[in-house]
Design a protein around this motif. Sequence first.
Motif, mmCIF file in Angstrom:
data_model
loop_
_atom_site.group_PDB
_atom_site.id
_atom_site.type_symbol
_atom_site.label_atom_id
_atom_site.label_comp_id
_atom_site.label_asym_id
_atom_site.label_seq_id
_atom_site.Cartn_x
_atom_site.Cartn_y
_atom_site.Cartn_z
ATOM 1 N N ASN A 38 68.117 -1.306 39.490
ATOM 2 C CA ASN A 38 68.056 -1.571 40.926
ATOM 3 C C ASN A 38 67.554 -0.367 41.720
ATOM 4 O OD1 ASN A 38 68.233 -3.670 42.715
ATOM 5 N ND2 ASN A 38 70.368 -3.294 43.274
ATOM 6 N N GLY A 39 66.889 0.570 41.031
ATOM 7 C CA GLY A 39 66.245 1.671 41.739
ATOM 8 C C GLY A 39 67.075 2.944 41.745
ATOM 9 N N TYR A 40 66.712 3.848 42.630
ATOM 10 C CA TYR A 40 67.418 5.121 42.738
ATOM 11 C C TYR A 40 68.864 4.903 43.182
ATOM 12 C CZ TYR A 40 62.967 7.723 42.642
ATOM 13 O OH TYR A 40 61.753 8.270 42.290
ATOM 14 N N ASP A 41 69.701 5.864 42.909
ATOM 15 C CA ASP A 41 71.085 5.819 43.360
ATOM 16 C C ASP A 41 71.114 6.278 44.822
ATOM 17 O OD1 ASP A 41 73.789 6.013 43.824
ATOM 18 O OD2 ASP A 41 74.233 6.795 41.810
ATOM 19 N N LEU A 42 70.953 5.321 45.727
ATOM 20 C CA LEU A 42 70.816 5.649 47.146
ATOM 21 C C LEU A 42 72.135 6.116 47.757
ATOM 22 C CD1 LEU A 42 68.484 2.714 48.265
ATOM 23 C CD2 LEU A 42 67.843 5.041 47.616
ATOM 24 N N ALA A 43 73.248 5.580 47.238
ATOM 25 C CA ALA A 43 74.558 6.019 47.744
ATOM 26 C C ALA A 43 74.744 7.501 47.430
ATOM 27 C CB ALA A 43 75.658 5.181 47.108
ATOM 28 N N LEU A 44 74.327 7.894 46.218
ATOM 29 C CA LEU A 44 74.409 9.298 45.826
ATOM 30 C C LEU A 44 73.529 10.153 46.731
ATOM 31 C CD1 LEU A 44 75.599 11.140 43.570
ATOM 32 C CD2 LEU A 44 73.439 10.850 42.355
ATOM 33 N N ALA A 45 72.336 9.661 47.017
ATOM 34 C CA ALA A 45 71.392 10.399 47.867
ATOM 35 C C ALA A 45 71.939 10.562 49.271
ATOM 36 C CB ALA A 45 70.045 9.686 47.908
ATOM 37 N N GLU A 46 72.671 9.535 49.729
ATOM 38 C CA GLU A 46 73.227 9.631 51.071
ATOM 39 C C GLU A 46 74.313 10.690 51.133
ATOM 40 O OE1 GLU A 46 74.381 6.884 54.872
ATOM 41 O OE2 GLU A 46 75.467 6.646 52.986
ATOM 42 N N SER A 47 75.112 10.765 50.058
ATOM 43 C CA SER A 47 76.189 11.752 50.056
ATOM 44 C C SER A 47 75.643 13.155 49.843
ATOM 45 C CB SER A 47 77.221 11.408 48.975
ATOM 46 O OG SER A 47 76.652 11.591 47.699
ATOM 47 N N ASN A 48 74.476 13.272 49.181
ATOM 48 C CA ASN A 48 73.886 14.579 48.915
ATOM 49 C C ASN A 48 72.363 14.467 48.964
ATOM 50 O OD1 ASN A 48 72.976 17.015 47.934
ATOM 51 N ND2 ASN A 48 74.401 17.083 46.200
ATOM 52 N N PRO A 49 71.795 14.625 50.159
ATOM 53 C CA PRO A 49 70.357 14.379 50.367
ATOM 54 C C PRO A 49 69.421 15.146 49.436
ATOM 55 C CG PRO A 49 71.457 14.612 52.474
ATOM 56 C CD PRO A 49 72.467 14.958 51.424
ATOM 57 N N SER A 50 69.814 16.315 48.952
ATOM 58 C CA SER A 50 68.901 17.061 48.073
ATOM 59 C C SER A 50 68.692 16.313 46.750
ATOM 60 C CB SER A 50 69.441 18.456 47.807
ATOM 61 O OG SER A 50 70.634 18.373 47.051
ATOM 62 N N LEU A 51 69.629 15.413 46.412
ATOM 63 C CA LEU A 51 69.501 14.671 45.160
ATOM 64 C C LEU A 51 68.362 13.655 45.189
ATOM 65 C CD1 LEU A 51 73.200 14.247 43.980
ATOM 66 C CD2 LEU A 51 71.480 15.880 43.198
ATOM 67 N N SER A 52 67.921 13.241 46.392
ATOM 68 C CA SER A 52 66.747 12.354 46.482
ATOM 69 C C SER A 52 65.552 13.010 45.820
ATOM 70 C CB SER A 52 66.335 12.107 47.938
ATOM 71 O OG SER A 52 67.217 11.252 48.547
ATOM 72 N N VAL A 53 65.369 14.275 46.150
ATOM 73 C CA VAL A 53 64.235 15.032 45.608
ATOM 74 C C VAL A 53 64.373 15.163 44.097
ATOM 75 C CG1 VAL A 53 63.046 17.243 45.694
ATOM 76 C CG2 VAL A 53 64.006 16.283 47.781
ATOM 77 N N VAL A 54 65.620 15.431 43.658
ATOM 78 C CA VAL A 54 65.891 15.598 42.227
ATOM 79 C C VAL A 54 65.582 14.314 41.456
ATOM 80 C CG1 VAL A 54 67.751 15.976 40.560
ATOM 81 C CG2 VAL A 54 67.593 17.426 42.585
ATOM 82 N N MET A 55 66.080 13.168 41.974
ATOM 83 C CA MET A 55 65.858 11.895 41.279
ATOM 84 C C MET A 55 64.375 11.564 41.236
ATOM 85 S SD MET A 55 69.088 9.454 42.366
ATOM 86 C CE MET A 55 69.232 9.885 44.098
ATOM 87 N N ASP A 56 63.691 11.808 42.351
ATOM 88 C CA ASP A 56 62.264 11.507 42.406
ATOM 89 C C ASP A 56 61.502 12.371 41.398
ATOM 90 O OD1 ASP A 56 59.382 12.024 44.021
ATOM 91 O OD2 ASP A 56 60.174 9.983 44.055
ATOM 92 N N ALA A 57 61.857 13.659 41.323
ATOM 93 C CA ALA A 57 61.185 14.561 40.388
ATOM 94 C C ALA A 57 61.436 14.125 38.941
ATOM 95 C CB ALA A 57 61.654 15.989 40.597
ATOM 96 N N LYS A 58 62.684 13.742 38.651
ATOM 97 C CA LYS A 58 63.014 13.327 37.280
ATOM 98 C C LYS A 58 62.305 12.026 36.905
ATOM 99 C CE LYS A 58 67.550 15.635 37.129
ATOM 100 N NZ LYS A 58 67.469 16.566 35.979
ATOM 101 N N LEU A 59 62.203 11.072 37.849
ATOM 102 C CA LEU A 59 61.509 9.823 37.528
ATOM 103 C C LEU A 59 60.025 10.079 37.346
ATOM 104 C CD1 LEU A 59 61.628 6.772 36.998
ATOM 105 C CD2 LEU A 59 61.258 6.416 39.458
#
Lengths: 240, 240
Positions: free
Chosen positions: A60-81
């Motif tokens: 179902n895509g990126y873990d958006l709840a995680l990204a909301e709690s820690n915005p820097s993780l959006s960048v991390v998930m995107d880089a890893k994908l």
Amino acid sequence: MCSLEKRDRLFILKLTGDGEHRLNPNLLDSLRSTINQIRSDPSSSQSVLITTSDGKFFSNGYDLALAESNPSLSVVMDAKLRSLVADLISLPMPTIAAVTGHASAAGCILAMSHDYVLMRRDRGFLYMSELDIELIVPAWFMAVIRGKIGSPAARRDVMLTAAKVTADVGVKMGIVDSAYGSATETVEAAIKLGEEIVQRGGDGHVYGKMRESLLREVLIHTIGEYESGSSVVRSTGSKL
Amino acid sequence: MCTLEKRGVLFLLTLTGDGEHRFHPDTIATILSLLEQAKSQSTRGSILITTANGKFFSNGFDLAWAQTAGSKTGAANRLHQMVESFKPVVAALLDLPMPTIAALNGHAAAAGLMLALSHDYVFMRKDRGVLYMSEVDIGLSMPDYFSALVRAKIGTSAARRELLLSGKKIRGEEAVGFGIVDSAAYDSEEGVVEASVRLGEKLAAKKWSGEVYASIRKSLYPELCGILGLEARVFATPKL
């Protein structure tokens, strides 16, 4: 997280458990390390990868709840994908996504990053949800969309109507290769296709280089111009 | 020459009167200003439908006006002026924060066809009207943004060849076959407009953010946006 099974020359990678298989940093790391394991296997260049999942969701895509709690993780998930997709594009073997559940946004991109997409027709859809949930579409997602969906109208329907694309519609749009009556049938068909491909023979290393060349635009968007160029330049040891 | 009406959520832009709706610099300026007006009044769920009265949607630039300049250089300058001033119209449509539908009541040629193709959806009549890129027949060169628009919206080599190189006059059903229009199932002006309104209302009901919609739209056409000087803007937090 994910499991790996070897059946003769087939590597079957499965996103395990009944959840949404959200692409959080842990799952992405697990997938990347499994792909690396596959790549280093001595039989890799005469094999085929099949990626599938348990339960209602492919992913179902990126873990958006995680990204909301820690915005820097959006960048991390995107880089890893991005790295994972680059790994799939350079993988020295054909790849088949056996889509037996919903694949949304980053999850849909993951499915589409395989050479073949086989999907069940009785349930589940491919869904680029970003318009509906007001999420940024990274430029590299659009490179995958352009690389894998040929028709301008289909691209528009996928991205600008946030279409929930069931398997038969996906076949018409040219996103899905073939549709099957159930999850089991889909996986069986993927295995059968994998075995046929293995029978044909051929050198996975050459295959991987060809794929990198074909999807060069995607590679440039995922790992950058220099890196993508240098991998194409590496010798393939061609048979003349 | 051109009106903008608001009907509920729909903005209806009409090229009025019975003529060829040729684009004279004044027409172009009016269209641009009406598009800016629609943009300033847009809300979630807004839709633009563009249509025209009579036998023509638009037959392109006002070449007769260019000729009355009195000299070859004068005519060339006037044509250049129209080409340059029409470019922001295409940009405004690509940037418009709402879905856009072109309801072709009749013939769409050259810049008139470009106006149509600048919309997200194009409907035309089955029984009347042709699509025609006249440039090859009258010896006019194509502006770079025209070719980019054709490449962005028309996917097959054959369709591009027939339209641009063969100077084919393409009727409804053939236009659907070529993937140039979405539907040509209508046999009256009212029929095309009604279908556009129906689609418009369906899309409006989604209440998408116009800014998100426009951003995703632009990301579908990076080559064209580059030529038009349009950047996709990055926006804020997703709805989880």
